[in-house]
Design a protein around this motif. Structure first.
Motif, PDB file in Angstrom:
ATOM      1  N   SER A  54      -6.151  -6.157 -10.660  1.00 24.08           N
ATOM      2  CA  SER A  54      -6.102  -6.309  -9.197  1.00 24.08           C
ATOM      3  C   SER A  54      -6.180  -4.952  -8.509  1.00 24.08           C
ATOM      4  CB  SER A  54      -4.826  -7.036  -8.764  1.00 24.08           C
ATOM      5  OG  SER A  54      -3.671  -6.214  -8.962  1.00 24.08           O
ATOM      6  N   SER A  55      -5.538  -3.932  -9.111  1.00 20.18           N
ATOM      7  CA  SER A  55      -5.563  -2.609  -8.451  1.00 20.18           C
ATOM      8  C   SER A  55      -6.983  -2.027  -8.477  1.00 20.18           C
ATOM      9  CB  SER A  55      -4.603  -1.646  -9.141  1.00 20.18           C
ATOM     10  OG  SER A  55      -5.023  -1.361 -10.470  1.00 20.18           O
ATOM     11  N   ALA A  56      -7.662  -2.231  -9.582  1.00 22.70           N
ATOM     12  CA  ALA A  56      -9.034  -1.699  -9.698  1.00 22.70           C
ATOM     13  C   ALA A  56      -9.961  -2.429  -8.745  1.00 22.70           C
ATOM     14  CB  ALA A  56      -9.525  -1.843 -11.131  1.00 22.70           C
ATOM     15  N   ALA A  57      -9.851  -3.747  -8.675  1.00 26.67           N
ATOM     16  CA  ALA A  57     -10.723  -4.520  -7.774  1.00 26.67           C
ATOM     17  C   ALA A  57     -10.453  -4.124  -6.324  1.00 26.67           C
ATOM     18  CB  ALA A  57     -10.490  -6.015  -7.973  1.00 26.67           C
ATOM     19  N   GLY A  60      -8.504   6.273  -6.377  1.00 32.74           N
ATOM     20  CA  GLY A  60      -7.509   5.311  -5.895  1.00 32.74           C
ATOM     21  C   GLY A  60      -6.626   4.794  -7.018  1.00 32.74           C
ATOM     22  N   GLU A  61      -7.249   4.535  -8.178  1.00 32.98           N
ATOM     23  CA  GLU A  61      -6.484   4.064  -9.334  1.00 32.98           C
ATOM     24  C   GLU A  61      -5.468   5.115  -9.813  1.00 32.98           C
ATOM     25  OE1 GLU A  61      -6.276   0.796 -10.194  1.00 32.98           O
ATOM     26  OE2 GLU A  61      -7.292   0.860 -12.119  1.00 32.98           O
ATOM     27  N   LYS A  62      -5.822   6.394  -9.676  1.00 30.64           N
ATOM     28  CA  LYS A  62      -4.879   7.453 -10.076  1.00 30.64           C
ATOM     29  C   LYS A  62      -3.613   7.367  -9.233  1.00 30.64           C
ATOM     30  CE  LYS A  62      -8.298  10.881 -11.622  1.00 30.64           C
ATOM     31  NZ  LYS A  62      -8.962  12.173 -11.231  1.00 30.64           N
ATOM     32  N   ILE A  85      -2.404   4.601  -7.975  1.00 36.21           N
ATOM     33  CA  ILE A  85      -1.677   3.378  -8.336  1.00 36.21           C
ATOM     34  C   ILE A  85      -1.215   3.386  -9.791  1.00 36.21           C
ATOM     35  CG2 ILE A  85      -1.847   0.850  -8.500  1.00 36.21           C
ATOM     36  CD1 ILE A  85      -3.944   1.000  -6.212  1.00 36.21           C
ATOM     37  N   HIS A  86      -2.082   3.869 -10.710  1.00 34.49           N
ATOM     38  CA  HIS A  86      -1.771   3.808 -12.143  1.00 34.49           C
ATOM     39  C   HIS A  86      -1.104   5.056 -12.674  1.00 34.49           C
ATOM     40  CE1 HIS A  86      -4.404   0.459 -14.136  1.00 34.49           C
ATOM     41  NE2 HIS A  86      -3.769   0.037 -13.080  1.00 34.49           N
ATOM     42  N   GLY A  87      -1.202   6.135 -11.954  1.00 32.73           N
ATOM     43  CA  GLY A  87      -0.649   7.395 -12.484  1.00 32.73           C
ATOM     44  C   GLY A  87      -1.650   8.095 -13.369  1.00 32.73           C
ATOM     45  N   ILE A 123     -11.185   2.665 -17.188  1.00 30.86           N
ATOM     46  CA  ILE A 123     -11.908   1.465 -17.660  1.00 30.86           C
ATOM     47  C   ILE A 123     -11.853   0.340 -16.630  1.00 30.86           C
ATOM     48  CG2 ILE A 123      -9.913   0.495 -18.917  1.00 30.86           C
ATOM     49  CD1 ILE A 123     -11.969  -0.524 -21.002  1.00 30.86           C
ATOM     50  N   ASP A 124     -10.728   0.186 -15.947  1.00 32.88           N
ATOM     51  CA  ASP A 124     -10.588  -0.943 -15.024  1.00 32.88           C
ATOM     52  C   ASP A 124     -11.548  -0.819 -13.841  1.00 32.88           C
ATOM     53  OD1 ASP A 124      -6.965  -1.573 -15.286  1.00 32.88           O
ATOM     54  OD2 ASP A 124      -8.586  -1.603 -16.751  1.00 32.88           O
ATOM     55  N   ASN A 125     -11.569   0.339 -13.198  1.00 30.94           N
ATOM     56  CA  ASN A 125     -12.483   0.509 -12.051  1.00 30.94           C
ATOM     57  C   ASN A 125     -13.945   0.510 -12.497  1.00 30.94           C
ATOM     58  OD1 ASN A 125     -10.940   3.201 -12.739  1.00 30.94           O
ATOM     59  ND2 ASN A 125     -13.015   3.845 -12.241  1.00 30.94           N
ATOM     60  N   ASN A 144       4.730  -3.300 -13.841  1.00 34.81           N
ATOM     61  CA  ASN A 144       4.036  -2.213 -13.149  1.00 34.81           C
ATOM     62  C   ASN A 144       3.231  -1.421 -14.170  1.00 34.81           C
ATOM     63  OD1 ASN A 144       4.117   0.820 -12.577  1.00 34.81           O
ATOM     64  ND2 ASN A 144       4.428  -0.089 -10.539  1.00 34.81           N
ATOM     65  N   THR A 145       1.912  -1.396 -13.981  1.00 35.25           N
ATOM     66  CA  THR A 145       1.053  -0.730 -14.959  1.00 35.25           C
ATOM     67  C   THR A 145       1.412   0.746 -15.107  1.00 35.25           C
ATOM     68  OG1 THR A 145      -0.734  -2.272 -14.575  1.00 35.25           O
ATOM     69  CG2 THR A 145      -1.351  -0.116 -15.443  1.00 35.25           C
ATOM     70  N   LYS A 146       1.717   1.409 -13.975  1.00 33.50           N
ATOM     71  CA  LYS A 146       2.019   2.853 -14.034  1.00 33.50           C
ATOM     72  C   LYS A 146       3.198   3.110 -14.972  1.00 33.50           C
ATOM     73  CE  LYS A 146       2.847   6.768 -10.915  1.00 33.50           C
ATOM     74  NZ  LYS A 146       2.926   7.153  -9.481  1.00 33.50           N
TER      75      LYS A 146
HETATM   76 MG   LIG Z   1      -4.220  -1.976 -12.317  1.00 34.71          MG
END
Ligand SMILES: [Mg+2]
Ligand SMILES: Nc1ncnc2c1ncn2[C@@H]1O[C@H](COP(=O)(O)OP(=O)(O)OP(=O)(O)O)[C@@H](O)[C@H]1O
Ligand SMILES: C[C@@](O)(CCO)CC(=O)[O-]
Length: 395
Positions: free
Chosen positions: A144-147, A190-192, A194-196, A201-203, A240-242
């Motif tokens: 969801s964060s990548a999308a 943006g993923e950095k 949210i994910h740390g 791969i996700d984005n 939480n993925t991070k």
């Molecule tokens: Mg994510």
């Protein structure tokens, strides 16, 4: 003029977490999307605010442009894809804190932060209205964060001068390769947030769609004619993925040699999965044989994910339930709850599938059958292009 973008969620067939540490991983887009619409106000709107509306949670965040300018006195834009500095993160944190996000939704702060970084980096302190809605469960391992980051980056770039657009095209359209690369790079930033420490791969799979092998930033688009059918079961256990990515890194610091062996084993599994998926299919027997190998590799990967400490009691319950039907299951995404994948062999009867779903839903889990390997990010325009928006630059 308004632009809409949509980006798919994803499943990771093999390699999650190990991919952060340099192993290969295999991922595929799924036909559940996050949608972002973005428009600049017209002079008649007399609207001097930047706003983000999250329709799924009925929350809206809004900042007067003067407040944005005050927070970012030295803002340069547009800038090339770059990471948000710790200093800028603190400036953005003050803007997010002012919005008093309800405690129950506090996890959204990371997403709102990513929105502010992506928008101001490309458009600066400009009034605009962004509206987001999603078919993806948040924090569940389906990307969801990548999308969110890919759809946001696509909409922001589609209204910028960085991207060449065809305003006459009706309906969803795909970006060119150069534009896709730019969208993916900004989404990774943006993923950095949210994910740390995301692998990317996700984005990447949300940007390009289909099925990919990913290793240390390198993308291989997988061509396959193997029918892959997965049952996705949501444990509905939030996580939480991070934090999960950080926990694997901490375990790696405590047991460097052992974890290196785990990551090497996952790398081999991912490479074998990619080879199986791409190998030609001659007949039903060949498909069944490939599915049996894939199922065994998923089982092995799940065992290694347990070594990494990212399984969960709810995931183990699903493993035991599907094992009764001789089906193989592995967690997908960051784990710790979230979603799991069960491979559904081509020859498996619909009756058995219905029984498995009934069994899992009796346990309180939520099952879904999503299409795998569809398109990546797409965008569409509505309304007459404001020539001033691109300074007449339509090409
Ligand atoms: Mg994510
Ligand atoms: N539609 C959305 N609107 C705003 N923020 C979102 C949205 N979707 C995701 N996010 C942000 O991403 C966070 C969830 O990302 P997280 O990486 O933890 O889970 P995931 O991406 O669903 O799972 P995984 O990364 O394992 O695939 C949310 O807490 C929020 O900050
Ligand atoms: C857990 C992880 O490998 C995948 C999350 O979907 C994190 C990442 O690669 O960014």
């Amino acid at each position: 003029m308004e632009v809409r973008a949509r980006a798919p969620g994803k499943i990771i067939v093999a390699g999650e977490h190990a991919v952060v540490h340099g192993s290969a991983a295999v991922a595929a887009s799924i036909d559940l999307y996050t949608y972002v619409s973005l428009r600049f106000p017209t002079p008649a709107d007399n609207d001097e605010t930047l706003s983000l509306q999250l329709k799924d949670v009925s929350l809206e965040f809004s900042w007067p442009i003067a407040r944005i300018k005050e927070a970012f006195p030295n803002l340069e834009n547009p800038i090339p894809p770059s990471s948000c500095s710790l200093e800028t993160l603190k400036l953005i944190a003050s803007l997010v804190d002012e919005q008093n996000i309800p405690e129950a939704n506090i996890g959204l702060a990371a997403g709102v932060t990513a929105f502010l970084w992506l928008f101001t980096s490309i458009h600066g302190c400009k009034p605009a209205k962004a509206v987001v809605n999603s078919e993806l469960p948040l924090g569940s391992g389906l990307g969801s964060s990548a999308a969110f980051c890919v759809a946001l980056s696509a909409a922001i770039l589609a209204l910028s001068d960085s991207v060449t657009m065809d305003f006459s095209h009706q309906g969803w359209q795909v970006f060119g390769e150069n534009e896709l690369e730019l969208v993916n790079k900004w989404a990774f930033e943006g993923e950095k947030i949210i994910h740390g420490k995301p692998s990317g791969i996700d984005n990447t799979v949300s940007t390009y769609g289909n099925m990919i092998k990913f290793k240390s930033g390198d993308l291989t688009r997988l061509k396959t004619n193997m029918p892959l059918k997965m049952l996705i079961t949501n444990t509905k256990v939030g996580r939480n993925t991070k934090a999960l990515v950080a926990s694997v890194s901490e375990r790696t610091l405590r047991h460097p040699t052992a974890m290196a062996s785990v990551f090497t084993a996952v790398d081999s599994i991912s490479n074998e999965v990619a080879a199986i998926i791409q190998s030609p299919v001659s007949d039903d027997l060949a498909i069944t044989e490939k599915e049996e190998k894939l199922a065994e590799l998923m089982e092995m990967n799940q065992g290694l994910l347990q070594c990494m400490g990212v399984s969960h009691a709810s995931i183990e319950t699903i493993l035991r339930t599907t094992l009764k039907y001789k089906l193989s299951t592995k967690l997908t995404g960051a784990g710790g709850g979230g979603c799991v994948l069960t491979l559904l062999p081509t020859l498996l009867s619909g009756t058995v599938v219905d029984k498995v779903i009934a069994d899992l839903e009796t346990c309180g889990f939520q099952c879904l059958l999503a299409g795998i390997g569809g398109n990546g990010v797409e965008f569409s325009y509505s309304g007459i292009p404001d020539i001033g928006a691109n300074g007449g630059n339509l090409s």
